[in-house]
Scaffold this active site. Structure first.
Site, PDB file in Angstrom:
ATOM      1  N   SER A   1     -22.164  86.608 -92.137  1.00  0.00           N
ATOM      2  CA  SER A   1     -21.916  86.091 -91.169  1.00  0.00           C
ATOM      3  C   SER A   1     -23.069  85.622 -90.681  1.00  0.00           C
ATOM      4  O   SER A   1     -23.688  85.246 -89.740  1.00  0.00           O
ATOM      5  CB  SER A   1     -21.245  86.146 -89.560  1.00  0.00           C
ATOM      6  OG  SER A   1     -21.471  87.065 -88.534  1.00  0.00           O
TER       7      SER A   1
ATOM      8  N   ASP B   1      -5.873  80.333 -39.356  1.00  0.00           N
ATOM      9  CA  ASP B   1      -4.738  81.332 -40.570  1.00  0.00           C
ATOM     10  C   ASP B   1      -5.486  83.123 -39.517  1.00  0.00           C
ATOM     11  O   ASP B   1      -5.323  84.083 -40.193  1.00  0.00           O
ATOM     12  CB  ASP B   1      -5.483  81.866 -41.934  1.00  0.00           C
ATOM     13  CG  ASP B   1      -7.386  81.027 -41.715  1.00  0.00           C
ATOM     14  OD1 ASP B   1      -8.314  82.226 -41.071  1.00  0.00           O
ATOM     15  OD2 ASP B   1      -8.074  81.452 -43.007  1.00  0.00           O
TER      16      ASP B   1
ATOM     17  N   SER C   1     -11.381  85.092 -37.412  1.00  0.00           N
ATOM     18  CA  SER C   1     -11.578  85.981 -35.874  1.00  0.00           C
ATOM     19  C   SER C   1     -10.986  86.575 -35.179  1.00  0.00           C
ATOM     20  O   SER C   1     -11.557  88.257 -34.846  1.00  0.00           O
ATOM     21  CB  SER C   1     -11.854  84.877 -34.949  1.00  0.00           C
ATOM     22  OG  SER C   1     -12.910  83.712 -35.850  1.00  0.00           O
TER      23      SER C   1
ATOM     24  N   PRO D   1     -17.711  80.309 -41.878  1.00  0.00           N
ATOM     25  CA  PRO D   1     -16.113  79.423 -41.928  1.00  0.00           C
ATOM     26  C   PRO D   1     -15.806  78.442 -42.369  1.00  0.00           C
ATOM     27  O   PRO D   1     -16.511  78.189 -43.651  1.00  0.00           O
ATOM     28  CB  PRO D   1     -16.674  78.122 -41.156  1.00  0.00           C
ATOM     29  CG  PRO D   1     -18.617  78.351 -40.919  1.00  0.00           C
ATOM     30  CD  PRO D   1     -18.349  79.419 -41.223  1.00  0.00           C
ATOM     31  N   GLY D   2     -14.358  78.370 -42.661  1.00  0.00           N
ATOM     32  CA  GLY D   2     -13.278  77.606 -43.967  1.00  0.00           C
ATOM     33  C   GLY D   2     -13.637  76.201 -44.171  1.00  0.00           C
ATOM     34  O   GLY D   2     -13.415  75.947 -44.870  1.00  0.00           O
TER      35      GLY D   2
END
Lengths: 307, 640
Positions: B540, B19, B22, B94-95
């Protein structure tokens, strides 16, 4: 910047201090590696801060190759005495006596013996389980992959492909049998940060970081100072010897004399050095012969146990 | 700006294969003049050796020989650059390979995440996974950079389509600030300078965005927590505890408690090498000296007496498993949390989250990269806050006691009370409710998210509970006025208001009280879905009823505020004469007189109206809201 913000240098400082305290708390017998350079000077100051008002609870250890600049030895002894630190000096006397030298033995071999070998022997001899070093990730690309707490196996080797994940600021300090830890509190500092910190903290450093006129051999871009042992070699032009010239120069990083070149510079103050570093187009290890042998020479050395 | 005064921003970059990550990092380094000639020459040489025509910038980033050989990135790498405004640390994650482990490692310290999406491919599964992890880790800012716009003719519709797709997905996540930028890392468009080729893009280029991101509000400055790291005893006259203030602030003279002993004392001094401090705050490494000699060791925690963390030896946590060896139940692990180390068992896997679909799956074990919810049992209590409230005390690591490897990252959840977690129900933020027969839930004409964007605050329910006379309505009314004045859309519900109309058919019997609260909750929900800050002041008294209301709302959007005041004091105040009536038998079933009040177990906030002034109470709630980013500071509302 509001009152609850910290400048980046103070953030880096706090992070490093926390790391040093973690080492002191989690290891039985840690040691700080002291190389006499600017990064070591910063590291020592951080250790002083981390344990103030006490003294830092570990010794400094210098792995001496015998090839350091005379100014470094003088500074080392005076500095350690002044701050009251315990200094251990370890040398591989056998190889030094045999005349191990980068020019004759080869750069890689010389380093492997006098630095890596001596370091591993010293760690074993003293039984140190953690060694704190001043390496920075920015210095070199294999170091960019290094953890803050980095495991070495029983042979002192780094396994870069199999590192522990390091999450947040929670450090896994556990060791298996035979393993030791290398700890890098300056991991996130850059050369610029180091110099800025030296300036604002007024940290003493070896005087040869500042420029002065020196007799040097001009070898490509590197200026080799005429210290003991350095001789002009054959020039690239056949039949002619390298030139020896008197040049204003300084050392950007310090190592062993045969492997450390000077750079042309007129910087005589910290401000001038910082100005120069900001404008530098080359990395700080440009004058270090040891990184230049191949693209992965540092990684190889680190795998073998080098810092 | 003087260099020493620059701030620091840590960000993580990630994306899918090819993509251009880098290239983008290379571009950022190049534009900020952070690549040295000799470094460039070294990769030039390597590129040539590989027979490449162009210099592969990725080699600059791939620090290991194996990475360069295999052309993949194995591990997180750190990069540094600076601009005149800021210093940056990039964790380059890193992907593809072991993305969970790497992403979690790289993102764990990040203030901001940059996800790259290839304009040609659009939103891939990988981009969603990364978004999910960012949401899980509660990284406050996300920048989605749509890269390779040059290959798509800088076409606006391509960018808009991707933004739309990602927005649809991200509504299911818990990320507070997402921005989208169209870039071409290769050509430099919208990286350092605004691209003339995309005049339709009105935002800043990436670098300017990174420079101006406001991260100082992301820290927790409310809850003082000081895990003791090291005990210092340099000489007989000084005993100090070194450590980092991980959240909150502290000053000398303040009263503190030490956990786990519970002993209390005051801070005598805050000592540093550079002199004593008048105040220490989150992020600083200091030494605390205390007024009294108390036995304190590493792993203890010093906190404010009136602001305690949770103390427990059973936890519910989201676990990211990072080891090759699968997780085993009933195996003893080492758990490290702040400076404290204990033993831990994983008692139960509640579910695993399918990172692609966000569905929960029942499983028997976790393998590498699995994420899910577990229950842990510890050998000794730890002192923690929910990760969402205070990340520093809400996180831990698990270490395998045999291999000594770090096997998991853990994020402690608030409590065990809800099945919901970081992901909302499939219907984008709207929680499921049993339907009446023959009625169909119709989506709102204008959705909550859209309303929130316009309002510039989050929709939230502030539920004030406590005795009659404790000050619930007083606080709610004053706070509503304050919120209204800074431009928030608000609504106020209280017991009296409802009982005069909607609930006028109800008595004070336990069953009717329950119904009363059910109606109040549903009314609050209608306002909530319309994007309002709903302030509810109801006695409450029953825990169960309050929990039922809580379940109507997404996590983090129901804030239970316990307005604490002794019964005696409430009776003394008796603003409407109700206690007197109850004591005289005129009203029956009155809370505190002849009907019980069940204190909240883990309210988001406690305000004590006996010790705090009205203004202080309001301030506490306001600070909490700022902290949770439910609202933004009034001075930040302009121009954002």
């Amino acid at each position: 910047m509001n009152s609850f913000s910290m400048t980046y240098l103070r953030q880096l400082e706090s992070e490093s201090i926390a790391i040093l305290r973690e080492v002191a708390s989690e290891f039985k017998n840690p040691v700080m590696l002291y190389s006499v350079g600017k990064d070591s000077s910063v590291m020592v100051r951080l250790a002083q801060k981390a344990f103030w008002p006490g003294k830092f609870p570990f010794s400094l250890m210098h792995i001496d190759t015998g090839y350091k600049f005379p100014e470094m030895y003088a500074f080392r002894d005076e500095f350690c005495k002044r701050i009251g630190a315990t200094l251990i000096v370890e040398r591989d006397e056998k190889h030094i006596a045999e005349g191990c030298h980068p020019l004759t033995t080869g750069v890689d071999q010389c380093c492997a013996r006098l630095k890596t070998g001596a370091l591993l022997t010293a760690l074993r001899k003293h039984g140190f389980d953690a060694a704190i070093g001043g390496a920075r990730r920015e210095e070199e690309k294999s170091r960019a992959k290094e953890r803050v707490f980095s495991i070495r196996d029983a042979f002192g080797q780094w396994d870069p492909k199999n590192q522990r994940p390091e999450l947040w600021d929670i450090y896994n300090t556990r060791l298996s049998e035979g393993e030791t830890m290398r700890v890098f509190p300056l991991s996130n500092w850059t050369e610029k940060d180091i110099w800025e910190y030296i300036r604002i903290e007024e940290i003493p450093i070896v005087p040869i970081y500042f420029a002065q006129k020196r007799e040097v051999i001009v070898r490509g871009n590197i200026l080799i100072p005429l210290y003991a042992g350095a001789r002009p070699g054959a020039s690239e032009q056949p039949g002619r010897k390298e030139k020896v010239r008197m040049i204003d120069c300084r050392f950007r990083s310090l190592g062993c004399i045969p492997c450390t070149g000077a750079i042309a510079s007129s910087a005589t103050t910290l401000e001038e050095i910082i100005g120069e570093v900001r404008k530098a187009t080359k990395s700080e290890r440009e004058n270090r012969v040891i990184d230049l042998t191949s693209d992965s020479s540092m990684e190889q050395k680190k795998k073998e146990g080098y810092f | 700006m003087p260099t020493a005064e620059k701030s620091l921003l840590r960000f993580v970059t990630t994306g899918s294969v090819d993509d251009g990550k880098s290239t983008l990092i290379g571009r950022l380094l190049y534009e900020t003049k952070s690549i040295y000639e000799d470094q460039y020459e070294a990769i030039e040489k390597t590129s040539r050796k590989k027979g490449l025509k162009e210099v592969e910038l990725a080699y600059l980033l791939d620090g290991l020989a194996a990475e360069r050989e295999q052309g993949i990135t194995i591990d997180v790498a750190y990069r540094y650059f600076e601009t005149p405004k800021r210093k940056f640390i990039i964790a380059d994650s890193p992907g593809h390979v072991q993305y969970t482990k790497n992403m979690v490692t790289g993102a764990s310290k990040a203030d901001c995440a940059v996800i790259l999406i290839d304009a040609r491919n659009g939103v891939l599964t990988q981009s969603k996974r990364h978004g999910f992890l960012i949401s899980l880790l509660q990284i406050p800012h996300l920048i989605v950079a749509v890269n390779k716009m040059d290959l798509m003719d800088y076409d606006r519709s391509v960018f808009d389509g991707i933004v739309n797709d990602y927005q649809q997905f991200s509504e299911k996540l818990d990320i507070h600030n997402i921005v989208y930028i169209p870039v071409s890392a290769l050509k430099g468009d919208n990286v350092a300078v605004k691209s003339p080729k995309m005049p339709w893009y009105e935002g800043s280029p990436l670098l300017a965005m990174l420079e101006s991101l406001n991260i100082s509000a992301d820290r927790n400055l409310v809850d003082f927590r000081f895990p003791v790291q090291h005990v210092l005893r340099p000489h007989a006259d000084f005993r100090g505890y070194s450590g980092s203030v991980v959240s909150g602030t502290i000053s000398p003279g303040e009263e503190v408690a030490v956990l786990p002993s519970g002993r209390t004392t005051q801070v005598k001094s805050i000592t540093t090498y550079d002199g004593d401090l008048k105040e220490a705050f989150a992020g600083q490494a200091v030494v605390l000296a205390l007024a009294d000699e108390i036995d304190i060791s590493r792993g203890d925690m010093i906190v404010r007496r009136k602001n305690l963390p949770q103390i427990a030896s059973r936890l519910e946590a989201i676990l990211c498993w990072m080891d090759d060896r699968p997780m085993m139940l009933e195996k003893s692990f080492v758990l490290k949390h702040t400076t404290r180390t204990v033993r831990a068992y994983i008692k139960k896997i509640v579910y695993r989250i399918d990172v692609d679909t966000l569905h929960r799956q029942p499983v028997d074990e976790f393998g590498l990269n699995d994420i899910g919810r577990v229950e842990l049992s510890l050998s000794a209590p730890i002192f923690f806050d929910a990760y969402k409230i205070n990340a520093a005390t809400g996180r831990f690591i698990l270490i395998d006691a045999e291999t000594n490897r770090t096997v998991a990252a853990g994020m402690i959840r608030d409590t065990a009370r809800r099945l919901e977690d970081y992901v909302s129900e499939p219907q984008a933020g709207r929680t499921a409710e049993p339907k009446s027969p023959h009625t169909v839930w119709r989506a709102l004409n204008i959705g909550r998210a859209e309303r929130e964007r316009q309002n510039r605050h989050q929709a939230v329910v502030l539920w004030f509970t406590g005795f009659s006379g404790s000050g619930k309505s007083t606080i709610a009314m004053a706070l509503e006025r304050k919120l209204f004045d800074i431009g928030c859309k608000t609504a106020l519900l209280d017991g009296d208001l409802l009982r005069h109309g909607l609930c006028s058919d109800l008595t004070f019997s336990a069953a009717d009280r329950q119904e009363n609260i059910r109606r109040a909750g549903q009314t609050a929900k209608l306002f909530f879905e319309h994007g309002l800050i709903v302030l509810c002041a109801f006695i409450s008294p029953f825990r169960q009823d309050r929990e039922t209301v809580r379940r109507l709302f997404p996590e983090g959007r129901f804030v239970e505020i316990y307005v604490r005041c002794d019964l005696d004091e409430c009776r003394r105040r008796d603003p409407n004469g109700l206690y007197r009536k109850a004591e005289n038998g005129i009203i029956s079933g009155f809370t505190g007189i002849d009907s019980p009040y069940e204190e909240p177990v883990k309210p988001e906030l406690i305000v004590d109206t006996q010790t705090l002034s009205l203004n202080d109470c309001i301030h506490e709630v306001e600070q909490f809201m700022l902290h949770q980013r439910l609202i933004i500071r009034p001075d930040n509302r302009e121009g954002r």
